[in-house]
Design a protein around this motif. Sequence first.
Motif, PDB file in Angstrom:
ATOM      1  N   GLY A  52       8.598  -4.416  14.821  1.00  0.00           N
ATOM      2  CA  GLY A  52       9.061  -5.349  14.025  1.00  0.00           C
ATOM      3  C   GLY A  52      10.097  -5.270  13.205  1.00  0.00           C
ATOM      4  O   GLY A  52      10.553  -5.810  12.058  1.00  0.00           O
ATOM      5  N   LEU A  53      10.923  -4.185  13.347  1.00  0.00           N
ATOM      6  CA  LEU A  53      12.019  -3.906  12.771  1.00  0.00           C
ATOM      7  C   LEU A  53      13.227  -4.864  12.616  1.00  0.00           C
ATOM      8  O   LEU A  53      13.256  -5.705  13.450  1.00  0.00           O
ATOM      9  N   PRO A  54      14.226  -4.870  11.443  1.00  0.00           N
ATOM     10  CA  PRO A  54      15.201  -5.591  11.579  1.00  0.00           C
ATOM     11  C   PRO A  54      15.867  -5.557  12.965  1.00  0.00           C
ATOM     12  O   PRO A  54      16.333  -4.508  13.331  1.00  0.00           O
ATOM     13  N   ALA A  55      16.443  -6.600  13.557  1.00  0.00           N
ATOM     14  CA  ALA A  55      17.158  -6.738  14.781  1.00  0.00           C
ATOM     15  C   ALA A  55      18.653  -6.022  14.584  1.00  0.00           C
ATOM     16  O   ALA A  55      19.302  -6.233  13.290  1.00  0.00           O
ATOM     17  N   ASN A 233       6.286 -11.927   5.540  1.00  0.00           N
ATOM     18  CA  ASN A 233       7.492 -12.424   5.957  1.00  0.00           C
ATOM     19  C   ASN A 233       8.223 -11.340   6.805  1.00  0.00           C
ATOM     20  O   ASN A 233       8.103 -10.052   6.429  1.00  0.00           O
ATOM     21  N   MET A 234       8.531 -11.612   7.914  1.00  0.00           N
ATOM     22  CA  MET A 234       9.561 -10.760   8.921  1.00  0.00           C
ATOM     23  C   MET A 234      10.819 -10.796   8.925  1.00  0.00           C
ATOM     24  O   MET A 234      11.207 -11.747   8.787  1.00  0.00           O
ATOM     25  N   PRO A 235      11.532  -9.914   9.393  1.00  0.00           N
ATOM     26  CA  PRO A 235      11.194  -8.530   9.994  1.00  0.00           C
ATOM     27  C   PRO A 235      10.713  -7.684   8.667  1.00  0.00           C
ATOM     28  O   PRO A 235      10.514  -7.913   7.680  1.00  0.00           O
ATOM     29  N   THR A 236      10.352  -6.344   9.283  1.00  0.00           N
ATOM     30  CA  THR A 236       9.807  -5.514   8.282  1.00  0.00           C
ATOM     31  C   THR A 236      10.505  -4.194   8.463  1.00  0.00           C
ATOM     32  O   THR A 236      10.942  -3.696   9.546  1.00  0.00           O
ATOM     33  N   ASP A 237      10.866  -3.486   7.216  1.00  0.00           N
ATOM     34  CA  ASP A 237      11.290  -2.303   7.546  1.00  0.00           C
ATOM     35  C   ASP A 237      10.562  -1.448   6.386  1.00  0.00           C
ATOM     36  O   ASP A 237      10.904  -0.403   5.657  1.00  0.00           O
TER      37      ASP A 237
END
Length: 420
Positions: A52-55, A233-237
Amino acid sequence: MDFDLPEDLRAYLRELDEFIDAEITPLEQAEDNIRFFDHRREDARTDWDRGGLPAADWEALLAESRRRADAAGHYRYAFPAEFGGRDGTNLGMAVIREHLAHRGLGLHCDLQNEHAIVANNVGLLLMLEYGSEEQKRHWVDGLAAGTKFFAFGITEPEHGSDATHMETTAVRDGDEWIINGAKTFNTGVHIAEADLIFARTAGRAGDGTGITAFLVPTDAPGFVVEEYLWTFNMPTDHARVSLTDVRVPHAAVFGQEGRGLGVVQHFFNENRIRQAASSLGAAQYCIDRAVAYAKERKPFGKPLAANQAIQFPLVELHTQCAMLRALIRQTAWTMDTHGTFAASEQVSMCNYWANRLCCEAADRAMQVHGGLGYSRHTPFEHIYRHHRRYRITEGAEEIQMRRVAGYLFGFMDRAAVKGV
């Protein structure tokens, strides 16, 4: 008393708008970059195969906008001139952050990941204030350019808001420290070179002193990212990390040994007033959009705006924005004039009220827009999801209210905090 904004600041807002129109909006619209801002397709931001990390392409776009902003002389606005900045003030940053958020969501300001073309890079300000000469040589240039980052390891799994009961410990071993413990919600650790870990080095649980900050390399043996926490809210870091017998040199100490909570408080005051200004700008955006829609929408043959049931809730929100704007600007001015800690009480007032107000404004905008407002064809549900977290992070609104109560009921000394 003069409540007018300085002319140079008003001129700078115009300069920013011209830059956004010329450089940032075209970049946002280029190719299919708009997919990251199309609320129906915002999952394009998320790399579901990496927890689910930022693309990568989303973060590359953000980096390009930072590069353009830096080249144009905007990214470092808040930094000292000797580091390429404009000696920006707390008042200036508050006004700018409100202005950017009031423009609506976009590549110029995407608060989901704390991104803006005028950097809210409190990490650099802390480095200049607390870093050793060796640390400054290593970090300052990269922090200023937005190419080097460190995360903040403050919150713990069992002690969210209570930093004084920190279970993470650091024990001196010659010229090294051995750190053991766990941290959670370490935002941005996936791209961070180091994590600023706060650990108890002396004293007992509950003591305000005896906690020390360490710049711990994220590739240090024993430092493990256990998981990324999926959120509203996604993404997740936002990572949960563990530290098992992690060794760092004494040179990794950030600020004074045993005085780490002072670093935390400095960070909070600087960041919270700017984040409150962003929430205010987003709230005003929601109100303005709701008013405009109410004028256009004509169910039963007349505009929604003719109904007092539509008017009055928006009037109340608009009034609260006006009052909050005055307090935020006064608070930021006080910090500039009398020091970062001179307005701690007011910072807490601004922060908890702005975050709540933004959620209420987004919710009201959804209601005015009806079914369309609830859909992802409008930005309000996205704004709500993002700003809802600020009622919890960096001190929940209850913590902020408790802090204000401490001054109000005499448990905390205003004079001692203000240094008078």
